[in-house]
Design a protein around this motif. Structure first.
Motif, PDB file in Angstrom:
ATOM      1  N   ASP A 104    -178.307  10.112  -5.437  1.00 61.12           N
ATOM      2  CA  ASP A 104    -177.502   8.906  -5.191  1.00 61.12           C
ATOM      3  C   ASP A 104    -177.681   7.893  -6.312  1.00 61.12           C
ATOM      4  OD1 ASP A 104    -179.915   7.576  -4.690  1.00 61.12           O
ATOM      5  OD2 ASP A 104    -179.581   7.394  -2.544  1.00 61.12           O
ATOM      6  N   SER A 105    -176.975   6.774  -6.223  1.00 63.11           N
ATOM      7  CA  SER A 105    -176.997   5.776  -7.301  1.00 63.11           C
ATOM      8  C   SER A 105    -178.350   5.083  -7.424  1.00 63.11           C
ATOM      9  CB  SER A 105    -175.897   4.744  -7.085  1.00 63.11           C
ATOM     10  OG  SER A 105    -176.036   4.131  -5.827  1.00 63.11           O
ATOM     11  N   ASN A 106    -179.227   5.227  -6.431  1.00 67.76           N
ATOM     12  CA  ASN A 106    -180.581   4.672  -6.499  1.00 67.76           C
ATOM     13  C   ASN A 106    -181.582   5.652  -7.109  1.00 67.76           C
ATOM     14  OD1 ASN A 106    -179.785   2.258  -5.220  1.00 67.76           O
ATOM     15  ND2 ASN A 106    -179.931   3.268  -3.223  1.00 67.76           N
ATOM     16  N   GLY A 107    -181.112   6.845  -7.478  1.00 67.51           N
ATOM     17  CA  GLY A 107    -181.992   7.835  -8.084  1.00 67.51           C
ATOM     18  C   GLY A 107    -182.700   8.722  -7.090  1.00 67.51           C
ATOM     19  N   LYS A 108    -182.320   8.670  -5.832  1.00 65.98           N
ATOM     20  CA  LYS A 108    -182.962   9.459  -4.785  1.00 65.98           C
ATOM     21  C   LYS A 108    -182.172  10.747  -4.552  1.00 65.98           C
ATOM     22  CE  LYS A 108    -184.164   9.395   0.081  1.00 65.98           C
ATOM     23  NZ  LYS A 108    -183.866   8.775   1.356  1.00 65.98           N
ATOM     24  N   GLN A 109    -182.891  11.875  -4.511  1.00 68.68           N
ATOM     25  CA  GLN A 109    -182.235  13.149  -4.218  1.00 68.68           C
ATOM     26  C   GLN A 109    -181.799  13.148  -2.758  1.00 68.68           C
ATOM     27  OE1 GLN A 109    -184.256  16.766  -5.469  1.00 68.68           O
ATOM     28  NE2 GLN A 109    -183.386  17.881  -3.749  1.00 68.68           N
ATOM     29  N   VAL A 110    -180.494  13.329  -2.530  1.00 64.91           N
ATOM     30  CA  VAL A 110    -179.962  13.276  -1.168  1.00 64.91           C
ATOM     31  C   VAL A 110    -179.510  14.642  -0.659  1.00 64.91           C
ATOM     32  CG1 VAL A 110    -179.306  10.848  -1.261  1.00 64.91           C
ATOM     33  CG2 VAL A 110    -177.681  12.575  -2.021  1.00 64.91           C
ATOM     34  N   ARG A 111    -179.282  15.590  -1.539  1.00 66.66           N
ATOM     35  CA  ARG A 111    -178.838  16.909  -1.087  1.00 66.66           C
ATOM     36  C   ARG A 111    -179.212  17.952  -2.115  1.00 66.66           C
ATOM     37  NH1 ARG A 111    -175.915  17.814   2.916  1.00 66.66           N
ATOM     38  NH2 ARG A 111    -174.862  15.795   2.914  1.00 66.66           N
ATOM     39  N   ARG A 112    -179.520  19.136  -1.605  1.00 69.69           N
ATOM     40  CA  ARG A 112    -179.826  20.295  -2.446  1.00 69.69           C
ATOM     41  C   ARG A 112    -178.999  21.456  -1.902  1.00 69.69           C
ATOM     42  NH1 ARG A 112    -184.511  21.822  -5.329  1.00 69.69           N
ATOM     43  NH2 ARG A 112    -184.602  24.054  -5.655  1.00 69.69           N
ATOM     44  N   ILE A 113    -178.200  22.053  -2.780  1.00 70.70           N
ATOM     45  CA  ILE A 113    -177.365  23.179  -2.390  1.00 70.70           C
ATOM     46  C   ILE A 113    -177.818  24.393  -3.191  1.00 70.70           C
ATOM     47  CG2 ILE A 113    -175.010  24.079  -2.299  1.00 70.70           C
ATOM     48  CD1 ILE A 113    -174.115  21.060  -2.499  1.00 70.70           C
ATOM     49  N   GLU A 114    -178.166  25.460  -2.498  1.00 72.59           N
ATOM     50  CA  GLU A 114    -178.550  26.704  -3.166  1.00 72.59           C
ATOM     51  C   GLU A 114    -177.544  27.770  -2.782  1.00 72.59           C
ATOM     52  OE1 GLU A 114    -182.597  27.200  -1.840  1.00 72.59           O
ATOM     53  OE2 GLU A 114    -183.349  26.157  -3.600  1.00 72.59           O
ATOM     54  N   GLY A 115    -176.932  28.374  -3.777  1.00 72.01           N
ATOM     55  CA  GLY A 115    -175.903  29.371  -3.521  1.00 72.01           C
ATOM     56  C   GLY A 115    -174.523  28.743  -3.542  1.00 72.01           C
ATOM     57  N   ALA A 116    -173.519  29.585  -3.338  1.00 72.43           N
ATOM     58  CA  ALA A 116    -172.131  29.123  -3.369  1.00 72.43           C
ATOM     59  C   ALA A 116    -171.747  28.535  -2.014  1.00 72.43           C
ATOM     60  CB  ALA A 116    -171.207  30.282  -3.717  1.00 72.43           C
ATOM     61  N   ILE A 117    -170.886  27.522  -2.051  1.00 68.08           N
ATOM     62  CA  ILE A 117    -170.352  26.923  -0.833  1.00 68.08           C
ATOM     63  C   ILE A 117    -168.836  26.836  -0.970  1.00 68.08           C
ATOM     64  CG2 ILE A 117    -172.448  25.612  -0.291  1.00 68.08           C
ATOM     65  CD1 ILE A 117    -171.026  23.112  -1.389  1.00 68.08           C
ATOM     66  N   PRO A 118    -168.123  26.713   0.156  1.00 68.44           N
ATOM     67  CA  PRO A 118    -166.662  26.608   0.078  1.00 68.44           C
ATOM     68  C   PRO A 118    -166.211  25.297  -0.574  1.00 68.44           C
ATOM     69  CG  PRO A 118    -167.383  27.122   2.325  1.00 68.44           C
ATOM     70  CD  PRO A 118    -168.599  26.819   1.528  1.00 68.44           C
ATOM     71  N   LYS A 119    -165.025  25.326  -1.119  1.00 66.68           N
ATOM     72  CA  LYS A 119    -164.434  24.167  -1.798  1.00 66.68           C
ATOM     73  C   LYS A 119    -164.392  22.947  -0.871  1.00 66.68           C
ATOM     74  CE  LYS A 119    -159.870  22.883  -3.425  1.00 66.68           C
ATOM     75  NZ  LYS A 119    -158.538  23.399  -3.760  1.00 66.68           N
ATOM     76  N   GLU A 120    -163.987  23.138   0.378  1.00 65.46           N
ATOM     77  CA  GLU A 120    -163.866  22.029   1.329  1.00 65.46           C
ATOM     78  C   GLU A 120    -165.208  21.350   1.573  1.00 65.46           C
ATOM     79  OE1 GLU A 120    -162.760  25.203   1.936  1.00 65.46           O
ATOM     80  OE2 GLU A 120    -160.667  24.776   1.421  1.00 65.46           O
ATOM     81  N   GLN A 121    -166.258  22.152   1.649  1.00 66.75           N
ATOM     82  CA  GLN A 121    -167.596  21.592   1.853  1.00 66.75           C
ATOM     83  C   GLN A 121    -168.044  20.795   0.633  1.00 66.75           C
ATOM     84  OE1 GLN A 121    -170.513  24.527   2.937  1.00 66.75           O
ATOM     85  NE2 GLN A 121    -171.925  23.019   3.727  1.00 66.75           N
ATOM     86  N   MET A 122    -167.740  21.299  -0.563  1.00 74.09           N
ATOM     87  CA  MET A 122    -168.095  20.572  -1.790  1.00 74.09           C
ATOM     88  C   MET A 122    -167.364  19.233  -1.829  1.00 74.09           C
ATOM     89  SD  MET A 122    -169.796  20.128  -4.505  1.00 74.09           S
ATOM     90  CE  MET A 122    -170.613  21.676  -4.828  1.00 74.09           C
ATOM     91  N   ILE A 123    -166.098  19.210  -1.457  1.00 71.34           N
ATOM     92  CA  ILE A 123    -165.339  17.956  -1.424  1.00 71.34           C
ATOM     93  C   ILE A 123    -165.989  16.986  -0.447  1.00 71.34           C
ATOM     94  CG2 ILE A 123    -163.133  16.919  -0.742  1.00 71.34           C
ATOM     95  CD1 ILE A 123    -161.780  19.480  -1.853  1.00 71.34           C
ATOM     96  N   MET A 124    -166.397  17.465   0.716  1.00 68.96           N
ATOM     97  CA  MET A 124    -167.046  16.614   1.714  1.00 68.96           C
ATOM     98  C   MET A 124    -168.346  16.023   1.149  1.00 68.96           C
ATOM     99  SD  MET A 124    -168.293  17.621   5.573  1.00 68.96           S
ATOM    100  CE  MET A 124    -169.690  18.569   4.987  1.00 68.96           C
ATOM    101  N   TYR A 125    -169.134  16.831   0.457  1.00 67.58           N
ATOM    102  CA  TYR A 125    -170.388  16.350  -0.125  1.00 67.58           C
ATOM    103  C   TYR A 125    -170.117  15.327  -1.229  1.00 67.58           C
ATOM    104  CZ  TYR A 125    -172.946  20.099   2.271  1.00 67.58           C
ATOM    105  OH  TYR A 125    -173.512  20.923   3.199  1.00 67.58           O
ATOM    106  N   LEU A 126    -169.111  15.574  -2.070  1.00 66.98           N
ATOM    107  CA  LEU A 126    -168.773  14.638  -3.138  1.00 66.98           C
ATOM    108  C   LEU A 126    -168.280  13.311  -2.566  1.00 66.98           C
ATOM    109  CD1 LEU A 126    -167.021  17.029  -5.667  1.00 66.98           C
ATOM    110  CD2 LEU A 126    -169.260  15.963  -5.935  1.00 66.98           C
ATOM    111  N   GLU A 127    -167.490  13.378  -1.519  1.00 65.99           N
ATOM    112  CA  GLU A 127    -166.995  12.156  -0.871  1.00 65.99           C
ATOM    113  C   GLU A 127    -168.147  11.326  -0.313  1.00 65.99           C
ATOM    114  OE1 GLU A 127    -164.003  10.679  -0.561  1.00 65.99           O
ATOM    115  OE2 GLU A 127    -163.089  12.213  -1.833  1.00 65.99           O
ATOM    116  N   GLY A 128    -169.177  11.995   0.194  1.00 64.82           N
ATOM    117  CA  GLY A 128    -170.299  11.282   0.802  1.00 64.82           C
ATOM    118  C   GLY A 128    -171.342  10.789  -0.177  1.00 64.82           C
ATOM    119  N   LEU A 129    -171.236  11.195  -1.437  1.00 64.09           N
ATOM    120  CA  LEU A 129    -172.229  10.798  -2.439  1.00 64.09           C
ATOM    121  C   LEU A 129    -171.949   9.393  -2.930  1.00 64.09           C
ATOM    122  CD1 LEU A 129    -174.697  11.866  -3.977  1.00 64.09           C
ATOM    123  CD2 LEU A 129    -173.144  12.739  -5.706  1.00 64.09           C
ATOM    124  N   LYS A 130    -172.857   8.465  -2.662  1.00 65.08           N
ATOM    125  CA  LYS A 130    -172.695   7.060  -3.061  1.00 65.08           C
ATOM    126  C   LYS A 130    -173.771   6.644  -4.035  1.00 65.08           C
ATOM    127  CE  LYS A 130    -169.437   6.405   0.027  1.00 65.08           C
ATOM    128  NZ  LYS A 130    -168.139   6.661  -0.317  1.00 65.08           N
TER     129      LYS A 130
END
Length: 130
Positions: A104-130
């Motif tokens: 996140d913008s404070n430098g804190k790791q908020v999510r770790r993804i290992e392996g492939a994920i669907p496009k829709e899930q990636m969009i959801m994660y990107l939308e939630g990243l502040k």
């Protein structure tokens, strides 16, 4: 005799040419992280020899351009052998690829993804990243 030499050369050179082609297939980073920015970051650990990595590269090339102004993306090829790459692999304890670290913008790791994920899930994660 001449046919034998040509056959031996082909057997030895063909895998080398294939490897060089695969490692230089245009998988250039989309954007390089700038540590001075107070923007969320994505660090994507990838490999040219990994099918899941290639799938995630396609998804990121399709989805990420609409987020490039507010999220910084750094792609790291785990095969490059650089000391800075090895330090980041150790820092984030990367044991498989693809691994995507979202910070996140404070430098804190908020999510770790290992392996492939669907496009829709990636969009959801990107939308939630502040």
């Amino acid at each position: 005799m001449r046919k034998n030499i040509i056959t031996v050369l082909l057997v030895l050179l063909l895998p080398l040419v294939a490897y060089l082609f695969m490692t230089h297939s245009g998988n250039e980073p989309i954007n390089v992280a700038d540590a001075g920015q107070n923007k969320p970051q994505i660090i994507k650990f990838t490999s040219t020899m990994c099918l899941d990595c290639q799938e995630m590269n396609k998804i990121m090339k399709e989805v990420f351009p609409q987020y490039k102004d507010r999220i910084v993306l750094e792609e790291i090829s785990v095969q490059d052998g650089k000391s800075s790459t090895n330090a980041k692999i150790k820092k984030y304890n990367v044991t498989l690829v693809p691994t995507i670290i979202m910070i996140d913008s404070n430098g804190k790791q908020v999510r770790r993804i290992e392996g492939a994920i669907p496009k829709e899930q990636m969009i959801m994660y990107l939308e939630g990243l502040k």
